[in-house]
Design a protein around this motif. Structure first.
Motif, PDB file in Angstrom:
ATOM      1  N   GLU A  44       0.816  -1.217   0.000  1.00 33.32           N
ATOM      2  CA  GLU A  44       0.000   0.000   0.000  1.00 33.32           C
ATOM      3  C   GLU A  44       0.852   1.270   0.000  1.00 33.32           C
ATOM      4  O   GLU A  44       0.511   2.242  -0.672  1.00 33.32           O
ATOM      5  N   GLU A  45       1.935   1.294   0.755  1.00 32.49           N
ATOM      6  CA  GLU A  45       2.713   2.520   0.924  1.00 32.49           C
ATOM      7  C   GLU A  45       3.822   2.704  -0.100  1.00 32.49           C
ATOM      8  O   GLU A  45       4.256   3.832  -0.334  1.00 32.49           O
ATOM      9  N   GLY A  83       2.456   5.438  -2.461  1.00 31.89           N
ATOM     10  CA  GLY A  83       1.085   4.969  -2.349  1.00 31.89           C
ATOM     11  C   GLY A  83       0.174   6.075  -1.846  1.00 31.89           C
ATOM     12  O   GLY A  83       0.545   7.260  -1.849  1.00 31.89           O
ATOM     13  N   SER A  84      -0.992   5.702  -1.343  1.00 28.54           N
ATOM     14  CA  SER A  84      -1.998   6.695  -0.946  1.00 28.54           C
ATOM     15  C   SER A  84      -1.615   7.485   0.306  1.00 28.54           C
ATOM     16  O   SER A  84      -2.095   8.596   0.498  1.00 28.54           O
ATOM     17  N   GLU A  85      -0.776   6.940   1.179  1.00 24.02           N
ATOM     18  CA  GLU A  85      -0.391   7.638   2.407  1.00 24.02           C
ATOM     19  C   GLU A  85       1.042   8.154   2.355  1.00 24.02           C
ATOM     20  O   GLU A  85       1.574   8.614   3.365  1.00 24.02           O
ATOM     21  N   SER A  87       4.172  10.303  -0.097  1.00 25.80           N
ATOM     22  CA  SER A  87       4.436  11.192  -1.222  1.00 25.80           C
ATOM     23  C   SER A  87       5.636  10.723  -2.044  1.00 25.80           C
ATOM     24  O   SER A  87       5.844  11.194  -3.159  1.00 25.80           O
TER      25      SER A  87
END
Length: 126
Positions: A44-45, A83-85, A87
């Protein structure tokens, strides 16, 4: 870390503490074991695929009611991206780690132990 042990994966947070670097990490989902959580959080990250080999550290963070389990893991390939969390996701050589910009106190000792593994002094983990 990379398979040749020369670099470590760090992500720059886009959630608090914003702009600080850390290893991919997070909270487990209901019904998820800790190693599966580490694999999921890394995907995810950092959009990275990892192979976990062992536990390298366990931290009891009493003030936050947390137990942090740090795994020794190798990248399956060297493709990483934010990912979404996060930069940014980046592979750092050991001498490039942004020590003054780490997000959490537990990341520093984990990286210091990882440097020992990276130098192959603990080759039994491979």
């Amino acid at each position: 870390m990379t398979e040749d042990r020369s670099r470590v994966l760090l992500v720059k947070r886009s959630i608090p503490p914003v702009g600080k670097w850390t290893i991919p990490a997070g909270f487990m989902e209901i019904g998820e074991n800790s190693s599966d959580g580490a694999i999921r959080e890394t995907k995810e990250e950092a959009n990275a695929n990892i192979r976990i080999t062992s536990v390298i550290a366990v931290y009891n963070i009493l003030a936050a009611a947390q137990v942090q389990i740090m795994y020794l893991a190798y990248l399956v390939d060297e493709h990483v991206e934010a990912g979404s969390e996060t930069s940014e996701a980046r592979l750092f050589a050991w001498d490039e780690i942004p020590w003054d910009s780490l997000a959490f106190a537990t990341v520093r000792p984990f990286l210091q132990v990882s440097i020992d593994v990276g130098s192959a002094s603990l080759s039994r983990f491979k």
